[in-house]
Design an enzyme around this catalytic site. Structure first.
Site, short mmCIF file in Angstrom:
data_model
loop_
_atom_site.label_atom_id
_atom_site.label_comp_id
_atom_site.label_asym_id
_atom_site.label_seq_id
_atom_site.Cartn_x
_atom_site.Cartn_y
_atom_site.Cartn_z
N GLY A 287 0.83 -1.19 0.00
CA GLY A 287 0.00 0.00 0.00
C GLY A 287 0.87 1.25 0.00
CE LYS B 268 7.99 1.62 6.13
NZ LYS B 268 7.76 1.45 4.72
CB THR C 128 -3.66 -1.53 6.45
OG1 THR C 128 -2.70 -0.81 5.67
CG2 THR C 128 -4.24 -0.63 7.53
CD GLU D 224 -5.22 2.17 3.30
OE1 GLU D 224 -4.10 2.09 3.85
OE2 GLU D 224 -5.83 3.23 3.12
CB ILE E 36 -5.96 -8.66 10.24
CG1 ILE E 36 -6.33 -8.70 8.74
CG2 ILE E 36 -6.36 -9.96 10.94
CD1 ILE E 36 -5.56 -9.72 7.94
CE1 TYR F 8 2.67 -5.22 1.81
CE2 TYR F 8 4.83 -5.82 2.66
CZ TYR F 8 3.78 -4.93 2.59
OH TYR F 8 3.82 -3.77 3.31
NE ARG G 190 -14.00 6.61 11.88
CZ ARG G 190 -13.11 7.02 10.97
NH1 ARG G 190 -13.49 7.81 9.98
NH2 ARG G 190 -11.85 6.64 11.03
CG PHE H 110 -9.08 12.50 11.46
CD1 PHE H 110 -9.96 12.39 12.52
CD2 PHE H 110 -9.15 11.57 10.43
CE1 PHE H 110 -10.90 11.38 12.57
CE2 PHE H 110 -10.08 10.54 10.47
CZ PHE H 110 -10.96 10.45 11.54
#
Length: 190
Positions: free
Chosen positions: A57, A63, A69, A121, A124, A133, A146, A151
């Site tokens: 991703g 990081k 994700t 994304e 888990i 991967y 939501r 933000f």
């Protein structure tokens, strides 16, 4: 890659433990053009089944956020129904033939990062020892938490994600959601 869809009746869900919202009364304020018709129709796709290879991703989950994700390839994202609302969802996930775990998933453009590509994304709710991967990720989306939103700070985003995770865990402990952990979809990884 395989996408399976099944229709169910609209549902009620609990948002952040205190606010009940019916999907047909809720309008996300996304700047990406979500309209009332889109919100009215998304619940017809729940539960939603998806499967695909885990791809790299944006490299922010672990990081910058400390919340790793697993990302689906664009082909899986493009297979989402047009009226599937962007936002944060919860459900179950399985990597390859491993155990089924709770998950929370962001679907959309992640306004905080101003993404130009829509993404799916999946966080888990389990500690994995290493990256996976190239593995096959199978998910069942069972509910909506939501809308996606922007933000004012990274800390505010992290707090919202942690609240999403808590809400997902709460919802997935309910008997009507727990039964999906044993869904045949997870037994046939093809």
């Amino acid at each position: 890659m395989q996408i399976l869809r099944r229709r169910t009746n609209p549902f009620r869900r609990q948002l952040l433990g205190y606010l009940h919202i019916r999907p047909n009364l809720y309008r996300p304020s996304s700047s990406r053009g979500t309209d009332m018709e889109e919100v009215n129709d998304f619940s017809k796709h729940i539960p939603y089944f998806a499967r695909g290879e885990v791809v790299k991703g944006f490299g922010r989950g672990s990081k910058q956020l400390g919340i790793p994700t697993a990302n689906f390839p664009i082909e899986v994202v493009n297979d989402l129904p047009n009226d599937f609302a962007t936002g944060v969802y919860y459900g179950w996930a399985r990597v390859n033939d491993g155990q089924v775990h709770k998950m929370v998933m962001s679907i959309g453009w992640n306004p905080f990062y101003d993404n130009i590509k829509k993404s799916m994304e999946t966080h888990i709710i389990h500690d994995f020892k290493e990256d996976f991967y190239g593995s096959t990720l199978s998910i069942i989306i069972l509910g909506y938490i939501r809308e996606e939103k922007n933000f004012s700070s990274l800390d505010e985003l992290i707090m919202a994600i942690k609240a999403d995770i808590a809400e997902a865990e709460n919802q997935l402990n309910k008997p009507d959601k727990l039964v999906h952990k044993e869904n045949n979809f997870f037994k046939d990884p093809k």
